[in-house]
Design an enzyme around this catalytic site. Structure first.
Site, PDB file in Angstrom:
ATOM      1  CD  GLU A  45      -4.032  -8.905   3.683  1.00  0.00           C
ATOM      2  OE1 GLU A  45      -4.009  -9.497   2.585  1.00  0.00           O
ATOM      3  OE2 GLU A  45      -3.011  -8.422   4.213  1.00  0.00           O
ATOM      4  N   GLY A  89       2.919  -2.908   8.590  1.00  0.00           N
ATOM      5  CA  GLY A  89       3.171  -3.153  10.005  1.00  0.00           C
ATOM      6  C   GLY A  89       4.638  -3.465  10.241  1.00  0.00           C
ATOM      7  CB  THR A  92      -0.893  -0.014   1.259  1.00  0.00           C
ATOM      8  OG1 THR A  92      -1.683  -1.197   1.215  1.00  0.00           O
ATOM      9  CG2 THR A  92      -1.806   1.184   1.309  1.00  0.00           C
TER      10      THR A  92
END
Lengths: 661, 661
Positions: free
Chosen positions: B421, B178, B139
């Site tokens: 997702e 993350g 992303t």
């Protein structure tokens, strides 16, 4: 200005400034509100680091500091009118709360409503200046909704002319009051009054809890913060335990009930009057639901105008996500809801003041309706706004999860409104009680006034849930009046079903309490339908007040969208009641999609009209300048984790693992 | 044990242990899961201060420390099986996340799926031991859903046999991964591959971002934390900007596509295979929805059994709030949903493994259905669980707002699953694409397999949305099979409406993309109905596998409640489709209320069967010992604001105001 927003603003068919005046109530209100907001925006003392980057303890400290400055500034600027105070506070807080908030929203109003003149003279001035910092301690750890269940006791001792306050159990510890944990030095405590060996129920007492000057808890008082919560981080919601703690007799608020020096209890003339503060706060929360939802819509719609993503046609530039039908379907019904609630909030405020004036002159006739209406609309609007704010957040994709969007803070600051000042399900059941009473009155031939007057119109014979004739009039899905009628029929039907089911349970069971419990799902459904009808009706009626044609057209579309969307969501009710046919529902769904396209060019102007300065201050996504991504990058760099290039945890925990490499 | 919980457990009509075995898959699984959980519960190295009392930086540090310990312990305990790893991690994390999570959930699986044997040899071992700490950077700040829109470039330079990575704009900065902010030293970066002057689309590259040993960002790399979020506080979601950053040719993952040393591009044999990780993660999220909702139900139902409030009959003791019909109506349909999703989650996991094995043997036939099913069910279950968790929280009254309840952390940790997702609306539209394709296939005479096979059964002539005959069979509202049929008819009808509306738009417009967009609300509705049908069907079929009679009865009631509740909520669909009549809907509503009473005595046992140790650890309200109020008081005292009797802000900001008193 961001080119997308410029384009959107240029394409609007109306002047948002005129809508702002309608929302504020007048041109003068808009002007004065902006004057006050500019005082804050231009005052260096109100600039501070973004709360999002602070620890809880730091946030609390900044919030206390701001409260202290605020008191000084409001005096300096001569801001005393309640509306002006609200404008001032709302912008200054930017989606957050203040530890001294309850001093103004609960302590002082309760003192004014329930204190004698002497008591007001003693405490009012110092609490207005924050020398006395008060809070309102009602809820206990084990008791919220059910006031009679509160366990705190105040036992009168005529020998010393004192009340002895006690928290006899763990469940009786006062729990939740805002500002109680660290900030307040006084609390209005609700306790069961015992005198001359008898319990007279709940009464309010002014209780000093911390010493002025040292701020240390007084002997017999155990007080502290109840710990971290979902939001409200800068608020020290607190606990309070009292052990044989004595206060003078004069600290009982005695405008209504009294305890004489010898311990004789004098009961109040009218019990209902003590509910005044509560009704006021609930009617205020309807406006809060409107305000918070409007702000979330502002951010989500502006962001959707600026964000480009995916392809509608391959090879062409990525469209604004506001051009996707699914995005419009998510956001425009919420925008319409925000407008509906704005008008309901205004109506509740005006109605409260009108009826309250009447009460001041001894006319209590409208109090039951006011009570039922505020309870139901508080629940209806806060529940709706609560899930709607989350939908706005999730409509912002990934960025909605970042505090940079501002929406998580709007949500966590707003969501307690579903529970405090009366848990929503309990509120709905209070409204239902009024509806059942009204229904019974019609059955016994009485003519009803106010929002329930529709129960007069429809003889009950006409409605047989299982075998209904088609309603005589066909719903015109483009007419707000006709849609209001449809909602009225739905409300009538669900009120009647609840009433009949309640009657049926009563005929089978012994007690009316058990019957009530076994009908309560139907009763809540009836209240929701009643409230939904009231909202549609108020929105529809509001349209008649609008002079400007260009604005009338736009608001009319929102009103129709709001009404049709509700029908689509609750289609079962309209079909089961034979209020509409299956093919009409199909038309409703089609018309909703058409309205999305109609509203699309005005979407940004419609949120601009809310005129939020703090959607700008509190959120990167809602900024007028619209340089969303540059602003976001600058904002992120300020994250506390970025203060060092390498976090200490690397050396302590990860480097040892790498020595093996 | 709390006396209320003891009473509840004694009144259950079945043994929850047997249900636990069903949920775990076998007696052996339950035993092994508990063994692993006990390792953690008894290991002093896993004890730590409650996250809720820590600052974000402290939380991050504790989380990194726990990750490092975890790697060590899993090796020590010999935990390597994926299920066992999950049991281990889930308990150890207790509603929170870990900064090295993506190393295991994304970096290593992608390396295994897309790396050559040589690449796996080079990086796998060190990443398993956390010497290499990897993340997955897809992303970008301006691009999420639409992969072709990603802007990061990897340009091959044959002279040095390197790729040159660039983030050409602000919007191209990698955003959200993350563990990227502070923890990782490597990232798998998705970038547009350019070689020999041509763009070949997205490919994956292993990119070192920090120096091993010093952990400092490498030259050409700008990396940091993206700032505070709604939850995920202990996670360092990060940003990554690359400026002419060079990596060796061998760092492109080349199992499928390749770039030869001279820059020649070799395309992959089958494009679909690269979606493997994504499909796996989505099917995993269905199980997560079940798990998180089950945990929220556990806390809310136990609390409702322990909490006493209000009166049903005046003068009698306050009842458990679980005895209020409105509370049962809030919670039991959610409990039924939790069970439904547990079985769907198990089914998705098994189906993924079955089809994945087929794929390993070259059979790709079921891949389109698997892809459509995981996309739709991921969206359906995460959306439902998302709002359901909040309903559980609000069903706990005031205490639901406190972090002591554990539910706010369940919510904020879960809610991103609606967006990551694959954003849920986009997921629903992917399922719709499969449904439309299937519908067209039936129209052209093809026979369908799998979950869409119902489209075979029903000749399209039979459904005319506006003028339908009554369905031949009457729905038996007590039969799971008959209810499954009703959901099937609803799904069929909404698929058909969407297909016809899409056709109608196509006949009016030029492009099929515009038609798709203008039908997308109908398409999402069709997908939701399809998924809802699949869930009801799987739950109903699961009942046949249950041997024990006492358990079959209980689960059958839950299955019927789940199905009826959905019909009640979507009554319009069932009425419009003439699948049910108005009087049947009235019966449905009545039957739901009866089922609440039937389920009531088993409610606590049904959540006990989920066997959450961490509802105990992570929440005061969900504890087995049930001393809710004493525990709550002890918990609150640990609030950081309580560390000093008087907070410094008093002296700085409030005392000056009091000098005037």
């Amino acid at each position: 200005m961001n080119p997308d927003l410029r384009k959107e603003r240029a394409s609007a068919t109306f002047n948002p400034e005129l809508v702002t005046h309608i929302l504020d109530g007048s041109v003068q209100n808009t002007r004065r509100r902006r004057e006050i907001e500019n005082l804050i925006l231009n005052d260096p003392e109100f600039q501070h680091e973004d709360y999002n980057f602070l620890t809880r303890s730091q946030r609390y400290e900044v919030a206390v500091k701001k409260s202290a400055i605020m008191v000084k500034k409001m005096r300096e600027y001569g801001i005393a009118d309640p509306d002006e105070i609200m404008w001032f506070k709302k912008l200054q807080l930017v989606n957050f709360v203040e530890p001294v908030g309850l001093n103004y929203s609960m302590f002082i109003p309760t003192l004014l409503n329930q204190g004698t003149t002497a008591q007001q003279e003693k405490w009012l001035h110092s609490s207005q200046g924050l020398q006395i910092i008060g809070t309102y301690a009602q809820t206990e750890m084990g008791h919220g909704t059910h006031l009679r269940g509160l366990e705190t006791t105040a036992t009168y001792d005529p020998k010393t002319q004192e009340f002895i306050l006690n928290s006899p159990t763990v469940t009786s510890i006062k729990w939740w009051p805002g500002g109680l944990g660290k900030t307040s030095n006084h609390a209005i405590v609700l306790a069961q009054l015992f005198t001359q060996g008898k319990c007279y129920g709940l009464h309010a007492f002014i209780v000093p809890i911390r010493e002025i000057g040292t701020h240390k808890p007084l002997p017999g008082i155990t007080v502290g913060d109840i710990g971290p919560k979902f939001g409200y981080e800068e608020m020290d919601n607190g606990y309070l335990k009292m052990d044989n703690y004595r206060i003078p007799r004069e600290n009982m608020l005695m405008k209504h009930a009294q305890v004489k020096p010898d311990g004789t209890y004098v009961k109040p003339l009218n019990n209902k009057l003590t509910y005044g503060t509560m009704v006021f706060v609930r009617s205020f929360l309807v406006g809060e639901a409107a305000r918070c939802l409007s702000k979330a819509c502002t951010i989500a719609i502006r962001y959707s105008a600026v964000r480009h993503q995916s392809e509608i046609k391959p090879g062409e530039p990525e469209p604004q996500i506001l051009d996707f039908q699914t995005q419009q379907y998510k956001l425009f019904p919420l925008l319409a809801t925000a407008y509906a609630f704005q008008f309901v909030g205004k109506y509740m405020k005006d109605t409260y003041h009108r009826i309250n004036e009447g009460i001041g002159q001894g006319d209590l006739s409208e109090l039951p309706e006011l009570h039922a209406l505020t309870a139901g609309l508080k629940a209806f609007t806060t529940w709706t706004a609560n899930s709607a704010i989350e939908e706005c957040r999730m409509a912002c994709g990934g960025h909605g999860y970042s505090h940079s969007s501002g929406i998580p803070n709007i949500y966590v600051t707003f969501t307690p409104a579903c529970t405090f000042e009366g848990e929503n399900t309990v509120m709905m059941l209070q409204t239902a009680r009024f509806l059942m009473k009204s229904y019974d009155q019609v059955q016994s031939g009485k003519l009803l006034d106010g929002t329930v007057s529709y129960l007069n119109d429809l003889p009950s014979q006409r409605i047989q849930p299982q075998q209904v004739a088609v309603w005589p009039t066909v719903v015109d899905i483009n007419s707000p009046e006709s849609l209001t009628e449809a909602y009225k029929l739905r409300a009538f039907r669900l009120v009647e079903i609840a009433a009949k089911n309640l009657q049926a349970e009563l005929s089978h069971r012994k007690s009316k309490e058990v019957a009530w419990n076994l009908t309560s799902v139907d009763l809540v459904r009836a209240s929701e339908a009643h409230c939904h009808y009231v909202v549609v009706k108020l929105f529809s009626e509001k349209l008649h007040e609008i002079q400007d044609k260009s604005i009338q057209v736009v608001l009319r579309n929102l009103c129709v969208l709001y009404s049709l969307y509700g029908i689509s969501q609750k289609a079962g009710d309209f079909l089961q009641g034979n209020i509409m046919t299956g093919s009409q529902i199909a038309q409703v769904n089609q018309r909703i999609l058409e309205l999305l396209t109609v509203i699309r060019p005005n979407a940004v102007a419609l949120v601009d009209a809310f005129d939020f300065k703090d959607a700008t201050l509190g959120s990167v996504l809602g900024r007028y300048d619209g340089n969303v991504y540059e602003n976001l990058f600058e904002w992120a760099k300020k994250s506390p984790l970025n203060k060092t290039e390498v976090h200490r945890s690397y050396y302590k925990h990860l480097k040892p693992l790498q020595s093996k490499l």
